[in-house]
Design a protein around this motif. Structure first.
Motif, PDB file in Angstrom:
ATOM      1  N   LEU A   1      -5.476  -7.441  -7.043  1.00 11.00           N
ATOM      2  CA  LEU A   1      -5.721  -6.138  -7.655  1.00 11.00           C
ATOM      3  C   LEU A   1      -4.532  -5.248  -7.343  1.00 11.00           C
ATOM      4  CD1 LEU A   1      -7.468  -3.864  -8.946  1.00 11.00           C
ATOM      5  CD2 LEU A   1      -8.455  -3.510  -6.670  1.00 11.00           C
ATOM      6  N   SER A   2      -3.810  -4.815  -8.369  1.00 14.00           N
ATOM      7  CA  SER A   2      -2.642  -3.954  -8.187  1.00 14.00           C
ATOM      8  C   SER A   2      -2.950  -2.575  -8.746  1.00 14.00           C
ATOM      9  CB  SER A   2      -1.420  -4.543  -8.889  1.00 14.00           C
ATOM     10  OG  SER A   2      -1.062  -5.796  -8.326  1.00 14.00           O
ATOM     11  N   ILE A   3      -2.759  -1.561  -7.916  1.00 15.64           N
ATOM     12  CA  ILE A   3      -3.010  -0.178  -8.319  1.00 15.64           C
ATOM     13  C   ILE A   3      -1.717   0.605  -8.131  1.00 15.64           C
ATOM     14  CG2 ILE A   3      -4.388   1.894  -7.934  1.00 15.64           C
ATOM     15  CD1 ILE A   3      -6.597   0.122  -6.832  1.00 15.64           C
ATOM     16  N   GLY A   4      -1.199   1.152  -9.209  1.00 19.12           N
ATOM     17  CA  GLY A   4       0.074   1.844  -9.184  1.00 19.12           C
ATOM     18  C   GLY A   4      -0.056   3.345  -8.990  1.00 19.12           C
ATOM     19  N   PRO A   5       0.925   4.108  -9.477  1.00 20.94           N
ATOM     20  CA  PRO A   5       0.919   5.557  -9.289  1.00 20.94           C
ATOM     21  C   PRO A   5      -0.112   6.254 -10.164  1.00 20.94           C
ATOM     22  CG  PRO A   5       2.775   4.890 -10.646  1.00 20.94           C
ATOM     23  CD  PRO A   5       2.139   3.630 -10.161  1.00 20.94           C
TER      24      PRO A   5
ATOM     25  N   GLU B   1      -9.488   5.947  -0.257  1.00 18.95           N
ATOM     26  CA  GLU B   1      -8.919   7.098  -0.956  1.00 18.95           C
ATOM     27  C   GLU B   1      -7.409   6.912  -1.028  1.00 18.95           C
ATOM     28  OE1 GLU B   1     -10.069  11.510  -0.460  1.00 18.95           O
ATOM     29  OE2 GLU B   1      -8.229  11.305   0.737  1.00 18.95           O
ATOM     30  N   MET B   2      -6.868   6.988  -2.238  1.00 17.71           N
ATOM     31  CA  MET B   2      -5.450   6.736  -2.466  1.00 17.71           C
ATOM     32  C   MET B   2      -4.806   7.998  -3.029  1.00 17.71           C
ATOM     33  SD  MET B   2      -6.087   3.005  -4.296  1.00 17.71           S
ATOM     34  CE  MET B   2      -7.284   3.737  -5.432  1.00 17.71           C
ATOM     35  N   MET B   3      -3.938   8.631  -2.250  1.00 14.66           N
ATOM     36  CA  MET B   3      -3.283   9.857  -2.699  1.00 14.66           C
ATOM     37  C   MET B   3      -1.967   9.504  -3.387  1.00 14.66           C
ATOM     38  SD  MET B   3      -2.079  13.194  -0.534  1.00 14.66           S
ATOM     39  CE  MET B   3      -1.300  14.576  -1.365  1.00 14.66           C
ATOM     40  N   GLY B   4      -1.958   9.649  -4.709  1.00 19.14           N
ATOM     41  CA  GLY B   4      -0.730   9.466  -5.464  1.00 19.14           C
ATOM     42  C   GLY B   4      -0.379   8.037  -5.801  1.00 19.14           C
ATOM     43  N   MET B   5      -0.691   7.095  -4.956  1.00 18.67           N
ATOM     44  CA  MET B   5      -0.285   5.702  -5.130  1.00 18.67           C
ATOM     45  C   MET B   5      -1.308   4.786  -4.491  1.00 18.67           C
ATOM     46  SD  MET B   5       2.066   3.431  -6.073  1.00 18.67           S
ATOM     47  CE  MET B   5       3.614   4.316  -6.301  1.00 18.67           C
TER      48      MET B   5
ATOM     49  N   ILE C   1       0.838  -1.211   0.000  1.00 21.26           N
ATOM     50  CA  ILE C   1       0.000   0.000   0.000  1.00 21.26           C
ATOM     51  C   ILE C   1       0.864   1.247   0.000  1.00 21.26           C
ATOM     52  CG2 ILE C   1      -0.200   0.327   2.500  1.00 21.26           C
ATOM     53  CD1 ILE C   1      -3.280   0.730   1.960  1.00 21.26           C
ATOM     54  N   GLY C   2       0.344   2.306  -0.603  1.00 22.49           N
ATOM     55  CA  GLY C   2       1.018   3.585  -0.606  1.00 22.49           C
ATOM     56  C   GLY C   2       0.960   4.243   0.765  1.00 22.49           C
ATOM     57  N   PRO C   3       1.714   5.324   0.958  1.00 24.55           N
ATOM     58  CA  PRO C   3       1.821   5.941   2.288  1.00 24.55           C
ATOM     59  C   PRO C   3       0.619   6.772   2.705  1.00 24.55           C
ATOM     60  CG  PRO C   3       3.107   7.185   0.686  1.00 24.55           C
ATOM     61  CD  PRO C   3       2.592   5.981  -0.033  1.00 24.55           C
TER      62      PRO C   3
ATOM     63  N   ALA D   1      -8.658  10.144  -9.582  1.00 24.06           N
ATOM     64  CA  ALA D   1      -7.419  10.210 -10.345  1.00 24.06           C
ATOM     65  C   ALA D   1      -7.124   8.874 -11.004  1.00 24.06           C
ATOM     66  CB  ALA D   1      -6.267  10.607  -9.416  1.00 24.06           C
ATOM     67  N   GLU D   2      -6.799   8.902 -12.285  1.00 19.38           N
ATOM     68  CA  GLU D   2      -6.520   7.655 -12.994  1.00 19.38           C
ATOM     69  C   GLU D   2      -5.179   7.084 -12.541  1.00 19.38           C
ATOM     70  OE1 GLU D   2      -6.102   5.832 -17.524  1.00 19.38           O
ATOM     71  OE2 GLU D   2      -6.417   7.983 -17.215  1.00 19.38           O
ATOM     72  N   MET D   3      -5.180   5.808 -12.195  1.00 27.33           N
ATOM     73  CA  MET D   3      -3.968   5.109 -11.785  1.00 27.33           C
ATOM     74  C   MET D   3      -3.840   3.830 -12.606  1.00 27.33           C
ATOM     75  SD  MET D   3      -4.336   5.571  -7.639  1.00 27.33           S
ATOM     76  CE  MET D   3      -3.988   7.153  -6.860  1.00 27.33           C
ATOM     77  N   ARG D   4      -2.634   3.358 -12.787  1.00 27.88           N
ATOM     78  CA  ARG D   4      -2.431   2.088 -13.484  1.00 27.88           C
ATOM     79  C   ARG D   4      -2.976   0.962 -12.618  1.00 27.88           C
ATOM     80  NH1 ARG D   4       2.279   4.994 -14.781  1.00 27.88           N
ATOM     81  NH2 ARG D   4       2.545   5.282 -17.039  1.00 27.88           N
ATOM     82  N   ALA D   5      -3.840   0.131 -13.177  1.00 23.75           N
ATOM     83  CA  ALA D   5      -4.471  -0.928 -12.393  1.00 23.75           C
ATOM     84  C   ALA D   5      -4.530  -2.213 -13.191  1.00 23.75           C
ATOM     85  CB  ALA D   5      -5.877  -0.512 -11.969  1.00 23.75           C
ATOM     86  N   THR D   6      -4.279  -3.326 -12.506  1.00 24.12           N
ATOM     87  CA  THR D   6      -4.372  -4.654 -13.120  1.00 24.12           C
ATOM     88  C   THR D   6      -5.031  -5.615 -12.137  1.00 24.12           C
ATOM     89  OG1 THR D   6      -2.200  -5.377 -12.310  1.00 24.12           O
ATOM     90  CG2 THR D   6      -2.272  -4.306 -14.476  1.00 24.12           C
TER      91      THR D   6
END
Length: 338
Positions: A103-107, A57-61, A10-12, A78-83
């Protein structure tokens, strides 16, 4: 067995958010809730559920997530890379997350705040009437790897729908109304505030966004002698050195800096979602215009379910199907090749 979502990575700055808390400003707690409230409504429309249900809610990552059983999900903001298990998935759409799949959600690609919605909503103990994290007030916390979230039962529905994007992720035009202290600013300062592009600083969070003027800062007459009074998200404070700050969803509830104006609630997401370095242009509207704009926005939110489109179109429902080039590059099969 309860429905759960396990966080493997997970992002920070990922938190649980809903529409926030009402009625606690007198106790020093601002509304909080999602930085982009329209994104909550979009996710709700995609899953056919109320927009009051909590989401991530994911800020940035984003991060990496695993469901204990098949779950309907939606991705908005915000659109993020997701697979899902390595296969790309479309943003601003609803999908099925199979049990055990990753489910992987990138930056973030565009915007700052992305949202992961789970059908049924995230379950949690409410504090002051909401499960939303309000870190400035000490309510809730940022999520961490290893956390397991309980998910409420899903009432059922379809996936495979998407919503057309609006332009709020790029900032651009921000509408505001006059505040009590707008008259403290000279007419030329007010005109300059509206004519100059203000650059969103990298120093931005859920409490406030710093704006960098293109030329010099802004000054209010006798601005240092203002008595502190109540403030709210959207207020634009001008600090002692002339720097504008837009107060965001977790702002403090009182302040003494002069306010040149207040951003309309429906445009606050534009400030939140604009990338650092993006130019923002502010303009005043009358109170009557502001009411009409907010009413139109409420009508737009109410119409989101009617705006859903299928990710895969049914050929039987395409009236001009024969106008498409359905076959290309056909060969006879008897050509000679070297």
């Amino acid at each position: 067995m309860s429905r759960t979502l396990t966080i493997h990575r997970i992002g920070p700055a990922v938190t649980i958010q809903d529409m926030g808390r009402r009625g606690y400003i007198g106790e020093g707690v601002s509304r909080g809730g999602a930085a982009d409230r329209l994104a909550l409504s979009e996710g709700a429309a995609l899953l056919g559920q109320p927009d009051t249900l909590p989401a991530l809610e994911m800020m940035g990552m984003g991060g990496e997530f695993e469901a204990s059983e098949d779950m309907r999900i939606a991705l908005t903001g915000a659109e993020m890379r997701a697979t899902i298990d390595g296969s790309p998935v479309v943003w601003n759409a609803s999908h099925l997350l199979p049990a055990g799949a990753r489910l992987s959600i990138g930056p973030a690609i565009t915007g700052c705040y992305g949202y992961l919605h789970l059908a049924g909503g995230i379950s949690g103990a409410a504090e002051l009437g909401s499960v939303a994290a309000h870190l400035a007030a000490g309510l809730g916390r940022a999520l961490q790897a290893g956390d397991t979230l309980r998910v409420n039962p899903d009432s059922g529905g379809e996936t495979g729908h998407f919503l057309e994007r609006d332009d709020r992720l790029t900032g651009a035009d921000i509408r505001m109304v006059a505040s009590y202290q707008t008259p403290l600013f000279a007419e030329n300062e007010i005109a300059r505030f509206q004519s100059e592009a203000l650059i969103k600083d990298a120093r931005a969070n859920r409490m406030g966004v710093r704006l960098n003027p293109s030329t010099t800062g802004f000054a209010a007459e006798d601005g240092r002698n203002i008595v502190s009074d109540s403030i709210m998200p959207g207020d634009i404070q001008i600090t002692g050195d002339g720097t504008p700050f837009v107060l965001m969803t977790e702002c403090q509830t009182t302040g003494g800096y002069p306010r040149i104006g207040t951003v309309l609630p429906c445009d606050l997401a534009r400030v939140a979602q604009a990338a650092p370095g993006a130019p923002l242009r502010f303009r005043f509207v009358t109170l009557e215009e502001a009411v009409e704009i907010e009413q139109a926005q409420a009508g737009f939110r109410a119409s989101l379910r009617q705006r859903l489109r299928p990710l895969i179109r049914d050929p039987h429902k395409i009236p001009n199907l024969l106008s498409y080039q359905l076959i290309s590059g056909v060969i006879a099969g008897n050509e000679d090749y070297v």
